[in-house]
Design a protein around this motif. Structure first.
Motif, PDB file in Angstrom:
ATOM      1  N   HIS A  56       0.841  -1.196   0.000  1.00 21.35           N
ATOM      2  CA  HIS A  56       0.000   0.000   0.000  1.00 21.35           C
ATOM      3  C   HIS A  56       0.885   1.259   0.000  1.00 21.35           C
ATOM      4  N   LEU A  57       1.906   1.258   0.861  1.00 21.15           N
ATOM      5  CA  LEU A  57       2.772   2.441   0.970  1.00 21.15           C
ATOM      6  C   LEU A  57       3.719   2.558  -0.229  1.00 21.15           C
ATOM      7  N   MET A  58       4.172   1.422  -0.765  1.00 17.58           N
ATOM      8  CA  MET A  58       5.044   1.464  -1.956  1.00 17.58           C
ATOM      9  C   MET A  58       4.273   2.076  -3.130  1.00 17.58           C
ATOM     10  N   LYS A  59       3.002   1.702  -3.259  1.00 20.49           N
ATOM     11  CA  LYS A  59       2.188   2.239  -4.364  1.00 20.49           C
ATOM     12  C   LYS A  59       2.012   3.755  -4.193  1.00 20.49           C
ATOM     13  N   LEU A  60       1.782   4.180  -2.950  1.00 20.37           N
ATOM     14  CA  LEU A  60       1.650   5.614  -2.655  1.00 20.37           C
ATOM     15  C   LEU A  60       2.939   6.356  -3.042  1.00 20.37           C
ATOM     16  N   LEU A  61       4.077   5.751  -2.721  1.00 21.22           N
ATOM     17  CA  LEU A  61       5.365   6.398  -3.018  1.00 21.22           C
ATOM     18  C   LEU A  61       5.614   6.456  -4.519  1.00 21.22           C
ATOM     19  N   GLU A  62       5.313   5.353  -5.217  1.00 20.52           N
ATOM     20  CA  GLU A  62       5.471   5.322  -6.690  1.00 20.52           C
ATOM     21  C   GLU A  62       4.677   6.458  -7.322  1.00 20.52           C
ATOM     22  N   GLU A 160       8.650  12.862   3.872  1.00 24.43           N
ATOM     23  CA  GLU A 160       7.630  13.900   3.702  1.00 24.43           C
ATOM     24  C   GLU A 160       6.293  13.276   3.265  1.00 24.43           C
ATOM     25  N   ILE A 161       6.368  12.382   2.273  1.00 25.19           N
ATOM     26  CA  ILE A 161       5.145  11.762   1.743  1.00 25.19           C
ATOM     27  C   ILE A 161       4.465  10.912   2.830  1.00 25.19           C
ATOM     28  N   LEU A 162       5.254  10.069   3.491  1.00 25.76           N
ATOM     29  CA  LEU A 162       4.668   9.164   4.490  1.00 25.76           C
ATOM     30  C   LEU A 162       4.166   9.924   5.720  1.00 25.76           C
ATOM     31  N   SER A 163       4.937  10.899   6.186  1.00 21.31           N
ATOM     32  CA  SER A 163       4.519  11.654   7.385  1.00 21.31           C
ATOM     33  C   SER A 163       3.165  12.314   7.146  1.00 21.31           C
ATOM     34  N   ASN A 164       3.018  12.948   5.996  1.00 17.98           N
ATOM     35  CA  ASN A 164       1.752  13.621   5.678  1.00 17.98           C
ATOM     36  C   ASN A 164       0.614  12.632   5.549  1.00 17.98           C
ATOM     37  N   TYR A 165       0.881  11.528   4.867  1.00 22.20           N
ATOM     38  CA  TYR A 165      -0.158  10.522   4.639  1.00 22.20           C
ATOM     39  C   TYR A 165      -0.614   9.906   5.965  1.00 22.20           C
ATOM     40  N   LEU A 166       0.356   9.574   6.821  1.00 18.03           N
ATOM     41  CA  LEU A 166       0.024   8.890   8.075  1.00 18.03           C
ATOM     42  C   LEU A 166      -0.704   9.821   9.049  1.00 18.03           C
ATOM     43  N   ASP A 168      -3.046  11.775   8.481  1.00 19.18           N
ATOM     44  CA  ASP A 168      -4.494  11.659   8.233  1.00 19.18           C
ATOM     45  C   ASP A 168      -5.080  10.415   8.883  1.00 19.18           C
ATOM     46  N   ALA A 169      -4.227   9.439   9.200  1.00 15.97           N
ATOM     47  CA  ALA A 169      -4.691   8.220   9.876  1.00 15.97           C
ATOM     48  C   ALA A 169      -4.379   8.307  11.374  1.00 15.97           C
ATOM     49  N   ASN A 170      -4.119   9.540  11.844  1.00 18.51           N
ATOM     50  CA  ASN A 170      -3.766   9.761  13.255  1.00 18.51           C
ATOM     51  C   ASN A 170      -2.543   8.981  13.707  1.00 18.51           C
ATOM     52  N   ILE A 171      -1.596   8.856  12.791  1.00 25.02           N
ATOM     53  CA  ILE A 171      -0.343   8.177  13.133  1.00 25.02           C
ATOM     54  C   ILE A 171       0.804   9.159  12.929  1.00 25.02           C
ATOM     55  N   GLU A 172       1.634   9.288  13.974  1.00 27.24           N
ATOM     56  CA  GLU A 172       2.834  10.126  13.832  1.00 27.24           C
ATOM     57  C   GLU A 172       4.017   9.230  13.470  1.00 27.24           C
ATOM     58  N   LEU A 173       4.700   9.601  12.391  1.00 28.27           N
ATOM     59  CA  LEU A 173       5.866   8.824  11.948  1.00 28.27           C
ATOM     60  C   LEU A 173       7.086   9.327  12.727  1.00 28.27           C
ATOM     61  N   GLN A 227      -2.726  -4.898  13.658  1.00 27.28           N
ATOM     62  CA  GLN A 227      -4.065  -4.895  13.059  1.00 27.28           C
ATOM     63  C   GLN A 227      -4.606  -3.465  12.964  1.00 27.28           C
ATOM     64  N   GLU A 228      -4.352  -2.680  13.998  1.00 30.30           N
ATOM     65  CA  GLU A 228      -4.839  -1.299  14.047  1.00 30.30           C
ATOM     66  C   GLU A 228      -4.214  -0.460  12.912  1.00 30.30           C
ATOM     67  N   VAL A 229      -2.929  -0.689  12.649  1.00 28.18           N
ATOM     68  CA  VAL A 229      -2.271   0.048  11.562  1.00 28.18           C
ATOM     69  C   VAL A 229      -2.926  -0.315  10.230  1.00 28.18           C
ATOM     70  N   LEU A 230      -3.142  -1.626  10.013  1.00 24.13           N
ATOM     71  CA  LEU A 230      -3.787  -2.072   8.770  1.00 24.13           C
ATOM     72  C   LEU A 230      -5.159  -1.407   8.624  1.00 24.13           C
ATOM     73  N   LYS A 231      -5.917  -1.389   9.728  1.00 22.86           N
ATOM     74  CA  LYS A 231      -7.267  -0.817   9.704  1.00 22.86           C
ATOM     75  C   LYS A 231      -7.219   0.677   9.374  1.00 22.86           C
ATOM     76  N   ARG A 232      -6.310   1.388  10.018  1.00 24.67           N
ATOM     77  CA  ARG A 232      -6.258   2.842   9.792  1.00 24.67           C
ATOM     78  C   ARG A 232      -5.816   3.191   8.367  1.00 24.67           C
ATOM     79  N   LEU A 233      -4.941   2.350   7.798  1.00 25.13           N
ATOM     80  CA  LEU A 233      -4.424   2.676   6.459  1.00 25.13           C
ATOM     81  C   LEU A 233      -5.310   2.148   5.345  1.00 25.13           C
ATOM     82  N   MET A 234      -5.948   0.989   5.588  1.00 25.69           N
ATOM     83  CA  MET A 234      -6.663   0.332   4.489  1.00 25.69           C
ATOM     84  C   MET A 234      -8.121   0.066   4.818  1.00 25.69           C
TER      85      MET A 234
END
Ligand code: C5P
Length: 236
Positions: A56-62, A160-166, A168-173, A227-234
């Motif tokens: 999921h994250l590799m596709k976002l980065l591509e 930058e890409i991952l920090s911003n994306y995460l 939105d899922a209430n996750i701090e990188l 599981q929580e990470v999977l749920k928040r991202l997908m």
């Protein structure tokens, strides 16, 4: 595409050759290790979660201009990737002091730093992945100056890409580890995985740890965090 011989078995993944010499198949395991293999265990369902989160994250980065080794998800645990020669570096990006940096510099975990920190470690289990700098990389011919510059540029952009994306899922990188590979035609691409095994993810509101530190530090609810990470991202 068909798996042929197993080329490599690491702590968390196996890599198989395929009937096409340009591609490999990665298979994610539930095995977990920490402290350079001194602590061993199993995190039920981890392989499938890390496979899905990584892809999921590799596709976002591509999509955002970072070349990666990702080709196609085959199943819950298996993914086709481009065959690469791994650059023997662990590239660590840190936004907030935690883990080995907090210890090394005597900082409280969670301390905000003025700017992002980039570290390189030499990928060698026997030596315990020692931290090195650009001069070591050049002297040891692990990469050329141009390749190091590109790896550093990609690493900051990925942050930058991952920090911003995460966010939105209430996750701090907090921090994470990257590995890069070189394709047969010499292109540097992001390889390996991006998952709760290789990143520190903290809930932005509660600060709860949603990553492998739950296993490393015996904090409990390890499977729930993955599981929580999977749920928040997908949304699953
Ligand atoms: O342990 P340390 O604080 O140096 O780890 C920094 C980051 O790199 C953490 O997110 C950790 O999960 C990741 N890491 C990794 N594999 C390693 C070492 C560190 O994924 N061998």
């Amino acid at each position: 595409m068909e798996k042929t011989v197993q080329m490599y078995e690491g702590k968390a993944k196996k890599v198989f050759a395929t009937n096409d010499e340009n591609y490999c198949i990665v298979s994610y395991k539930d095995d977990a290790t920490a402290f350079n293999g001194l602590k061993k265990g199993t995190i039920l369902g981890k392989g499938a979660i890390n496979n899905r989160v990584t892809n999921h994250l590799m596709k976002l980065l591509e999509k955002n201009g970072i070349p990666t080794h990702f080709v196609e998800e085959l199943s819950d645990r298996e993914t086709v990737v481009k065959k690469v020669t791994i650059v023997p570096l662990e590239v660590i990006v840190r936004n907030i002091a935690a883990g080995s940096l907090a210890k090394r510099l005597g900082l409280a975990e969670g301390t905000k730093m003025k700017s992002t920190v980039l570290e390189y470690c030499y990928k060698d289990d026997e030596l315990g992945d020692p931290m090195i700098n650009e001069y070591h990389i050049l002297a040891m011919e692990f990469a050329t100056k141009e390749e190091i510059d590109l790896i550093a540029k990609y690493s900051f952009k990925i942050n930058e890409i991952l920090s911003n994306y995460l966010k939105d899922a209430n996750i701090e990188l907090i921090d994470f580890k990257l590995e890069f590979g070189k394709t047969a035609d010499g292109q540097i691409v992001l390889a390996d995985e991006i998952s709760p095994d290789t990143c520190r993810f903290w809930d932005t509101v509660t600060g709860e740890k949603l990553d492998k530190d739950r296993f490393r530090r015996d904090l409990g609810n390890v499977e729930d965090a993955y599981q929580e990470v999977l749920k928040r991202l997908m949304g699953e």
